[in-house]
Structures are given as C-alpha cells and as structure tokens.
Design a protein around this motif. Structure first.
Motif, PDB file in Angstrom:
ATOM      1  N   THR A 191       1.503  15.715   7.961  1.00  0.00           N
ATOM      2  CA  THR A 191       0.230  15.251   7.387  1.00  0.00           C
ATOM      3  C   THR A 191       0.474  14.065   6.456  1.00  0.00           C
ATOM      4  O   THR A 191      -0.279  13.072   6.472  1.00  0.00           O
ATOM      5  CB  THR A 191      -0.434  16.403   6.628  1.00  0.00           C
ATOM      6  OG1 THR A 191      -0.599  17.519   7.505  1.00  0.00           O
ATOM      7  CG2 THR A 191      -1.793  15.981   6.092  1.00  0.00           C
ATOM      8  N   TYR A 192       1.530  14.140   5.665  1.00  0.00           N
ATOM      9  CA  TYR A 192       1.865  13.043   4.743  1.00  0.00           C
ATOM     10  C   TYR A 192       2.210  11.768   5.520  1.00  0.00           C
ATOM     11  O   TYR A 192       1.795  10.661   5.138  1.00  0.00           O
ATOM     12  CB  TYR A 192       3.033  13.476   3.862  1.00  0.00           C
ATOM     13  CG  TYR A 192       3.468  12.452   2.852  1.00  0.00           C
ATOM     14  CD1 TYR A 192       2.606  12.024   1.844  1.00  0.00           C
ATOM     15  CD2 TYR A 192       4.749  11.917   2.907  1.00  0.00           C
ATOM     16  CE1 TYR A 192       3.023  11.086   0.909  1.00  0.00           C
ATOM     17  CE2 TYR A 192       5.174  10.977   1.984  1.00  0.00           C
ATOM     18  CZ  TYR A 192       4.303  10.562   0.989  1.00  0.00           C
ATOM     19  OH  TYR A 192       4.712   9.622   0.068  1.00  0.00           O
ATOM     20  N   ARG A 196      10.813   2.623   5.104  1.00  0.00           N
ATOM     21  CA  ARG A 196      10.210   3.156   3.868  1.00  0.00           C
ATOM     22  C   ARG A 196       9.485   4.460   4.149  1.00  0.00           C
ATOM     23  O   ARG A 196       9.610   5.437   3.392  1.00  0.00           O
ATOM     24  CB  ARG A 196       9.241   2.103   3.305  1.00  0.00           C
ATOM     25  CG  ARG A 196       8.426   2.554   2.092  1.00  0.00           C
ATOM     26  CD  ARG A 196       9.240   2.512   0.822  1.00  0.00           C
ATOM     27  NE  ARG A 196       9.631   1.173   0.485  1.00  0.00           N
ATOM     28  CZ  ARG A 196       8.853   0.305  -0.191  1.00  0.00           C
ATOM     29  NH1 ARG A 196       7.656   0.673  -0.609  1.00  0.00           N
ATOM     30  NH2 ARG A 196       9.297  -0.892  -0.489  1.00  0.00           N
ATOM     31  N   VAL A 197       8.727   4.513   5.250  1.00  0.00           N
ATOM     32  CA  VAL A 197       7.988   5.741   5.599  1.00  0.00           C
ATOM     33  C   VAL A 197       8.969   6.878   5.889  1.00  0.00           C
ATOM     34  O   VAL A 197       8.756   8.021   5.450  1.00  0.00           O
ATOM     35  CB  VAL A 197       7.073   5.477   6.799  1.00  0.00           C
ATOM     36  CG1 VAL A 197       6.414   6.773   7.265  1.00  0.00           C
ATOM     37  CG2 VAL A 197       5.997   4.458   6.434  1.00  0.00           C
ATOM     38  N   VAL A 229       0.818  -1.210   0.000  1.00  0.00           N
ATOM     39  CA  VAL A 229       0.000   0.000   0.000  1.00  0.00           C
ATOM     40  C   VAL A 229       0.855   1.264   0.000  1.00  0.00           C
ATOM     41  O   VAL A 229       0.320   2.358  -0.246  1.00  0.00           O
ATOM     42  CB  VAL A 229      -0.946   0.010   1.219  1.00  0.00           C
ATOM     43  CG1 VAL A 229      -1.916  -1.168   1.150  1.00  0.00           C
ATOM     44  CG2 VAL A 229      -0.165  -0.001   2.519  1.00  0.00           C
ATOM     45  N   LEU A 230       2.147   1.144   0.294  1.00  0.00           N
ATOM     46  CA  LEU A 230       3.020   2.320   0.337  1.00  0.00           C
ATOM     47  C   LEU A 230       3.625   2.602  -1.034  1.00  0.00           C
ATOM     48  O   LEU A 230       3.821   1.670  -1.833  1.00  0.00           O
ATOM     49  CB  LEU A 230       4.159   2.099   1.346  1.00  0.00           C
ATOM     50  CG  LEU A 230       3.786   2.069   2.827  1.00  0.00           C
ATOM     51  CD1 LEU A 230       5.017   1.706   3.663  1.00  0.00           C
ATOM     52  CD2 LEU A 230       3.233   3.425   3.269  1.00  0.00           C
ATOM     53  N   PRO A 231       3.939   3.846  -1.311  1.00  0.00           N
ATOM     54  CA  PRO A 231       4.651   4.149  -2.564  1.00  0.00           C
ATOM     55  C   PRO A 231       6.048   3.535  -2.536  1.00  0.00           C
ATOM     56  O   PRO A 231       6.586   3.162  -1.486  1.00  0.00           O
ATOM     57  CB  PRO A 231       4.720   5.684  -2.575  1.00  0.00           C
ATOM     58  CG  PRO A 231       3.670   6.136  -1.616  1.00  0.00           C
ATOM     59  CD  PRO A 231       3.554   5.075  -0.584  1.00  0.00           C
ATOM     60  N   THR A 268      -1.731   5.611   8.235  1.00  0.00           N
ATOM     61  CA  THR A 268      -3.134   5.177   8.175  1.00  0.00           C
ATOM     62  C   THR A 268      -3.301   4.056   7.152  1.00  0.00           C
ATOM     63  O   THR A 268      -4.015   3.066   7.399  1.00  0.00           O
ATOM     64  CB  THR A 268      -4.031   6.364   7.833  1.00  0.00           C
ATOM     65  OG1 THR A 268      -3.829   7.407   8.793  1.00  0.00           O
ATOM     66  CG2 THR A 268      -5.494   5.956   7.837  1.00  0.00           C
ATOM     67  N   LEU A 269      -2.664   4.194   6.001  1.00  0.00           N
ATOM     68  CA  LEU A 269      -2.719   3.135   4.987  1.00  0.00           C
ATOM     69  C   LEU A 269      -2.136   1.818   5.519  1.00  0.00           C
ATOM     70  O   LEU A 269      -2.712   0.747   5.318  1.00  0.00           O
ATOM     71  CB  LEU A 269      -1.960   3.572   3.735  1.00  0.00           C
ATOM     72  CG  LEU A 269      -2.549   4.731   2.930  1.00  0.00           C
ATOM     73  CD1 LEU A 269      -1.610   5.129   1.793  1.00  0.00           C
ATOM     74  CD2 LEU A 269      -3.904   4.334   2.352  1.00  0.00           C
ATOM     75  N   VAL A 270      -1.012   1.922   6.213  1.00  0.00           N
ATOM     76  CA  VAL A 270      -0.382   0.712   6.769  1.00  0.00           C
ATOM     77  C   VAL A 270      -1.274   0.079   7.823  1.00  0.00           C
ATOM     78  O   VAL A 270      -1.446  -1.155   7.869  1.00  0.00           O
ATOM     79  CB  VAL A 270       1.000   1.063   7.350  1.00  0.00           C
ATOM     80  CG1 VAL A 270       1.584  -0.114   8.098  1.00  0.00           C
ATOM     81  CG2 VAL A 270       1.947   1.504   6.257  1.00  0.00           C
TER      82      VAL A 270
END
Length: 327
Positions: free
Chosen positions: A135-136, A115-116, A59-61, A142-144
């Motif tokens: 915010t990013y 990665r984050v 889900v992460l870029p 949240t996605l993780v």
C-alpha cells in the motif's frame, strides 16, 4: 569559363550538396536535420528528464539514512524491457520476502526507482507487513505519476505467502491435502503405475528374447552335431574306398608280376632248347660255343639271378646241365 567547365562545376556542386544532405541525421519523422538541431533536441530532452527527476524526487520523502544503498540492487531487465530494483526481507531463505519496484511506473528514472525501493525496505525494517508495504509503494508511485504526468498505478494485490517445507509436510501428515496436492499425487501414482507396467513389459521382453536366444543356440548346436556326423561318415567312406583301391591295386600288381615272371621263363626256355639241339650234334663244339655264349650272357642281370637261384647251370645256361648228365 567555357561551357564544359561550367557543367563540371555545376555537377561538382550538386554532388557536394547531395553528400552533405546524406551526412545529416534524420529525426523521428524521417526528415533530415542538421547536427545543431540534433544537439539542441538532445539538450532539451536532458533538461526535460532533469526536470522530471527533480519533480519526482521533490514529492518523495528523503532516503532513509540507516538503510544503505547496497541494501537494494537492480538495473535494466532485458526480458521485461524496463528497470527493476529489488531486495529480500528476512534471514530464512524458505520464508523471506522478495520485493521489487518496476521502472515503468516511475518514468524509467533510475534515482526515483531506487528511492522508492529504499523507502519500502525501511518500512519492512520498521516491522510492517507486506500488505502495508505494498500500500505504501502504491502511494509513492501515485505521487510520482501525478508529479511527472503519468497514469496512476493500479493497487497492488499481495500474493499468498508460500508455505514452508515443514508446513507442507505437517499438512500432508494431517491428511488435509489441498485439491492441487491431491491432483499432483494422483498424477504421480499414474506415472508410477505406467513405469511399473513399462518395467514389467521390458522384463517380459528380456525373458522372451533370452528364451529365443537359447533356442537358437540349441538349434545351431544340433545342426553342428549333424554336420560333424556327416563329415565323420564321409571320412569313413573315403577311408574304406582308399583301402579297397589299395587292395585292388596290390592284387593287380601281384598278378602283373606273375605274368611277367612266366613270360621271362618262357623267353629264357627257347634259347636253351636250341642250345640242347646243337649240343647233341657236336658235343665238343657245342660245349665250346655254349661256354662262349654263357660268357656273353653272364653280364645280364636276369641270367645271373637264374644261375644264382640254381634254375640254370652256369656252364650251359640250361635247366639240365649236359656235363652233369654224362657224369
């Protein structure tokens, strides 16, 4: 097999079964499990962790290619009991920004946390502010959390940027101190006053101690002078007494000498009178006898001294020599 052998065999089997059960590991509930069950549970946990990692990374870029892995650093943080990756943005140490990603919000997955952090570092390099990067980061976490079934993280609040030293000095020069600065200055002023009072008391105490010390020295010197005077008086008294004793002893010795001389004179006059009486009866015999007596008495030291001093005659040992009187 006899009864005793069967008992021994049963006891040995029970002991071996007990040792085997004791060697088996226990699960979380405290129940004994075999090695195969434990290995299967471990493999299952690894598979679940791999699935979670794959879901979170999916889900992460993708990781930015122009940001190296060495741009962020981190690992297990013992005090927080979690994994933390952090980095600094900016060249100036007084104004640079510290940013971090905590592992609890990512399921403690090492690759996901890193990665984050790399993605947030890329945002800073692209020119975004700290509020935008916060915010990013919240969106990524949240996605993780949704992918691996965790609770969504709370929205991060940006802390106010600390002022630089130049800015703080400029604010102090303008007289626009904050209430916190005013409180700190008041505390510093009170500390300075207390320190001044303490130094003053210390100086007064030193002066008092010095005065007391000088006073004690003076008293001690006076006592020593008085003792010295007393010693000198005692010496003078002892000298006067010694002189008086020596004078008395000399006078006594002189008196004793006179008494001994008188006694010697009186003792010497008695035999002389007896010789004179004998010489009047028979002069020739007395002359011969006196000459013999004188010859016997010449050996005495006192007789010699009297003859030499002309107090006695050498022939008759008499104060008036008969021979000289006839002549």
């Amino acid at each position: 097999m006899t009864g005793s052998e069967s008992k021994d065999a049963g006891a040995t089997g029970a002991a071996s079964s007990g040792a085997a059960s004791a060697s088996q590991p226990a699960n979380k509930k405290g129940e004994r499990v075999s090695r195969e069950e434990r290995d299967s549970e471990f493999d299952q946990a690894q598979a679940d962790a791999g699935k979670k990692e794959a879901l979170a990374l999916g889900v992460l870029p993708k990781a930015p290619e122009d940001v190296p892995d060495s741009a962020v650093s981190g690992g297990y943080h013992k005090q927080s009991n979690t994994m933390i990756f952090h980095f600094y943005h900016g060249e100036d140490k007084s104004s640079r920004v510290r940013f971090q990603v905590v592992g609890k919000s990512c399921g403690e997955i090492h690759s996901v946390i890193k990665r984050v952090a790399l993605l947030c570092k890329k945002k800073f390099e692209d020119g975004h502010t700290k509020e935008d990067v916060l915010t990013y980061r919240t969106e990524l976490l949240t996605l993780v959390a949704e992918a691996i079934g965790l609770e969504a993280p709370k929205k991060a609040i940006s802390q106010p940027q600390r002022k630089t030293k130049a800015e703080r000095e400029a604010a102090a020069g303008d007289g626009t101190d904050t209430p916190k600065t005013q409180k700190r200055k008041a505390q510093q002023a009170r500390k300075a006053e207390k320190a001044a009072e303490k130094e003053k008391k210390k100086a007064e105490g030193k002066d008092t101690a010095k005065k007391d010390k000088d006073k004690n020295k003076e008293e001690k010197a006076l006592k020593q002078q008085e003792k010295q005077k007393e010693k000198e008086k005692e010496k003078e008294k002892s000298k006067a007494k010694a002189a008086k004793d020596s004078a008395e002893s000399a006078a006594k010795a002189a008196k004793n000498g006179k008494t001994a001389a008188a006694k010697a004179k009186a003792g010497a006059a008695a035999p002389a009178a007896a010789e004179v009486a004998d010489s009047s009866s028979d002069e020739e015999s007395s002359y011969e006898s006196s000459e013999e007596e004188v010859g016997r008495r010449v050996g005495k030291a006192a007789a010699k001294m009297l003859i030499r001093s002309a107090l006695r005659c050498a022939c008759h040992y008499s104060t008036t020599c008969p021979t000289k009187a006839k002549a």
